[in-house]
Design a protein around this motif. Structure first.
Motif, PDB file in Angstrom:
ATOM      1  N   ALA A 177       0.828  -1.209   0.000  1.00  0.00           N
ATOM      2  CA  ALA A 177       0.000   0.000   0.000  1.00  0.00           C
ATOM      3  C   ALA A 177       0.862   1.258   0.000  1.00  0.00           C
ATOM      4  O   ALA A 177       0.578   2.229  -0.718  1.00  0.00           O
ATOM      5  CB  ALA A 177      -0.922  -0.007   1.223  1.00  0.00           C
ATOM      6  N   GLN A 180       2.392   1.871  -3.509  1.00  0.00           N
ATOM      7  CA  GLN A 180       1.406   2.361  -4.464  1.00  0.00           C
ATOM      8  C   GLN A 180       0.984   3.790  -4.154  1.00  0.00           C
ATOM      9  O   GLN A 180       0.816   4.621  -5.061  1.00  0.00           O
ATOM     10  CB  GLN A 180       0.174   1.453  -4.456  1.00  0.00           C
ATOM     11  N   PHE A 181       0.843   4.089  -2.878  1.00  0.00           N
ATOM     12  CA  PHE A 181       0.492   5.441  -2.434  1.00  0.00           C
ATOM     13  C   PHE A 181       1.541   6.448  -2.910  1.00  0.00           C
ATOM     14  O   PHE A 181       1.211   7.524  -3.424  1.00  0.00           O
ATOM     15  CB  PHE A 181       0.384   5.438  -0.905  1.00  0.00           C
ATOM     16  N   ASP A 184       1.429   6.932  -6.753  1.00  0.00           N
ATOM     17  CA  ASP A 184       0.251   7.718  -7.135  1.00  0.00           C
ATOM     18  C   ASP A 184       0.494   9.213  -6.929  1.00  0.00           C
ATOM     19  O   ASP A 184       0.103  10.040  -7.765  1.00  0.00           O
ATOM     20  CB  ASP A 184      -0.976   7.270  -6.328  1.00  0.00           C
ATOM     21  N   LEU A 414      -3.982   5.676   3.772  1.00  0.00           N
ATOM     22  CA  LEU A 414      -3.631   4.340   3.298  1.00  0.00           C
ATOM     23  C   LEU A 414      -4.807   3.373   3.315  1.00  0.00           C
ATOM     24  O   LEU A 414      -4.738   2.295   2.719  1.00  0.00           O
ATOM     25  CB  LEU A 414      -2.490   3.755   4.146  1.00  0.00           C
ATOM     26  N   TYR A 417      -6.068   1.775   0.181  1.00  0.00           N
ATOM     27  CA  TYR A 417      -5.145   0.783  -0.351  1.00  0.00           C
ATOM     28  C   TYR A 417      -5.149  -0.509   0.483  1.00  0.00           C
ATOM     29  O   TYR A 417      -4.526  -1.489   0.093  1.00  0.00           O
ATOM     30  CB  TYR A 417      -3.715   1.338  -0.381  1.00  0.00           C
TER      31      TYR A 417
END
Length: 425
Positions: A177, A180-181, A184, A414, A417
């Motif tokens: 997570a 990916q955070f 992004d 988070l 995610y």
């Protein structure tokens, strides 16, 4: 790699910079070698000129029917040819010695970088957020993770040895997570292009970013001569190697979420417990390719992108500018971002953002063509930074969001995610 011509014309400045960087390298030895090479090239050119003249003389002797003269000159040409071959071999040797010398020379710090010997001379430029308060003694991340059964160092050691971790369940998902955070934020808000690059690179790629030959012991090498990346900086920066980019396309901004592999040579006894210093870890890398005129502005922008990650996570951190004696080999200026870890009661580095000038570009022969100009292409300027180290971000989240019952609250940003999970426990 520095420009030899610049060193020749700025020997005193070069020596001052090397002293500031705790390097024993000085211009005198290099310039002596450079003068030897230039003198040798002049002698070699004289020999080549003599051979050309003699070759013409052979033609004239043959045309006049003077066979004896032709034979005499041909013997002289043969001798000149042998001497030239020896001279060319010496030229290659001198070129190689100069290249080896330059390959080991660190970059020149910008004038604005504070002069200092080591990390104690770094200068804090800002602090963001506040330290969390606890009504209990905060634990370190490995104590929390092991108690939850979600960090397993013993099984990792059985599989791979020391400095590896097995994450399980919600902790493994938290790592994913976080990565990916970060990506992004960098792609959606700061305009970085996401890249999935090779994790194995050729030697010349690692040389291009300055990782080789100086830091060979810090890297892992495969049996076929490739190197595992210690950071995606190598793969991303080399996207422009041996190319000429139109200025209108600059700046180029790349980001990648990849594993990184480091031998941690010389770190025996340091951070042996937990996830702070691992042989394998994930990192969101940032790389920019731009011009000298915009490089410092791009550096501030890159650092801001990394800071944004920590701000959104609600973490307390500080940003410091590294002094001349603490900067990385290829850097001209570096910001380190240090996140607060309650379990250690200390700030620890989570990101390092550097502007390298044209140092890496010279090693990669990466250039750009100035808009509206007919002059020769110029070397690009490169920058790199962590945006941020995922494992250390996980450590920071676990320690800053720990609860008295041993659970960990998932930060609000988070939870999307994490399939809405609010607490790990």
């Amino acid at each position: 790699m520095l420009d030899l011509k610049w060193i020749r014309e700025n020997a005193q400045r070069f020596d001052e910079a090397m002293g500031q960087r705790n390097s024993t390298v000085r211009a005198e030895a290099l310039l002596r070698l450079d003068e030897e090479r230039r003198s040798h090239l002049k002698s070699l050119q004289d020999l080549q000129s003599q051979r050309n003249d003699a070759s013409k003389e052979i033609g004239r002797a043959k045309a006049s029917g003077d066979a004896a003269k032709a034979d005499e000159v041909m013997a002289r040409v043969a001798d000149l040819k042998s001497r030239i071959q020896d001279g060319e071999a010496r030229e290659r040797d001198l070129d190689a010695r100069i290249a080896i010398f330059l390959a080991a020379v660190p970059n020149i710090p910008f004038d604005e970088v504070p002069v200092g010997a080591d990390e104690t001379d770094n200068v804090e430029v800002r602090r963001v957020g506040t330290k969390p308060s606890f009504d209990f003694k905060p634990k370190e991340h490995f104590e929390i993770g092991e108690a939850l059964g979600l960090m397993d160092f013993d099984r990792a050691a059985k599989i791979a040895g020391s400095r590896f971790t097995v994450l399980r369940g919600a902790m493994a998902r938290l790592e994913r997570a976080l990565g990916q955070f970060m990506i992004d934020i960098h792609t959606r808000e700061f305009g970085y292009e996401e890249v999935s690059p090779p994790l194995l690179v050729r030697e010349d790629a690692a040389f291009g970013t300055g990782n080789l030959p100086k830091f060979a012991e810090d890297l892992f090498q495969t049996t076929d001569g490739r190197w595992l990346i210690p950071t995606a900086e190598i793969s991303l920066t080399n996207l422009v190697r041996e190319e000429i980019t139109e200025e209108a396309k600059l700046p180029l901004r790349f980001t990648a979420l990849t594993p990184s592999f480091r031998s941690e040579a010389g770190s025996a006894g340091r951070d042996t417990r937990g996830m702070l210093r691992q042989h394998q870890f994930y990192k969101a890398e940032l790389v920019s390719v731009t011009t000298a005129e915009t490089a410092l502005e791009e550096h501030e922008r890159m650092t801001r992108a990394a800071e944004t990650v920590l701000e959104r996570l609600g973490l307390h951190f500080r940003t410091v500018v590294l002094c001349t004696g603490d900067m990385g080999f290829a850097s001209r200026k570096t910001y380190d971002i240090e996140v607060w870890l309650p379990g250690q009661d200390a700030f620890r580095e989570i990101s390092s953002c550097s502007v390298c000038g044209d140092f890496q570009a010279r090693r990669m022969n990466a250039r750009y063509r100035p808009a509206g100009e007919k002059q020769a292409p110029r070397f690009v300027n490169t920058l790199n930074g962590s945006g941020t180290a995922v494992g250390r971000a996980l450590i920071a989240v676990v320690e800053n969001y720990q609860n008295a019952d041993g659970s960990v609250t998932v930060p609000d940003v988070l939870r999307p995610y994490m399939n809405g999970l609010e607490r790990i426990g």
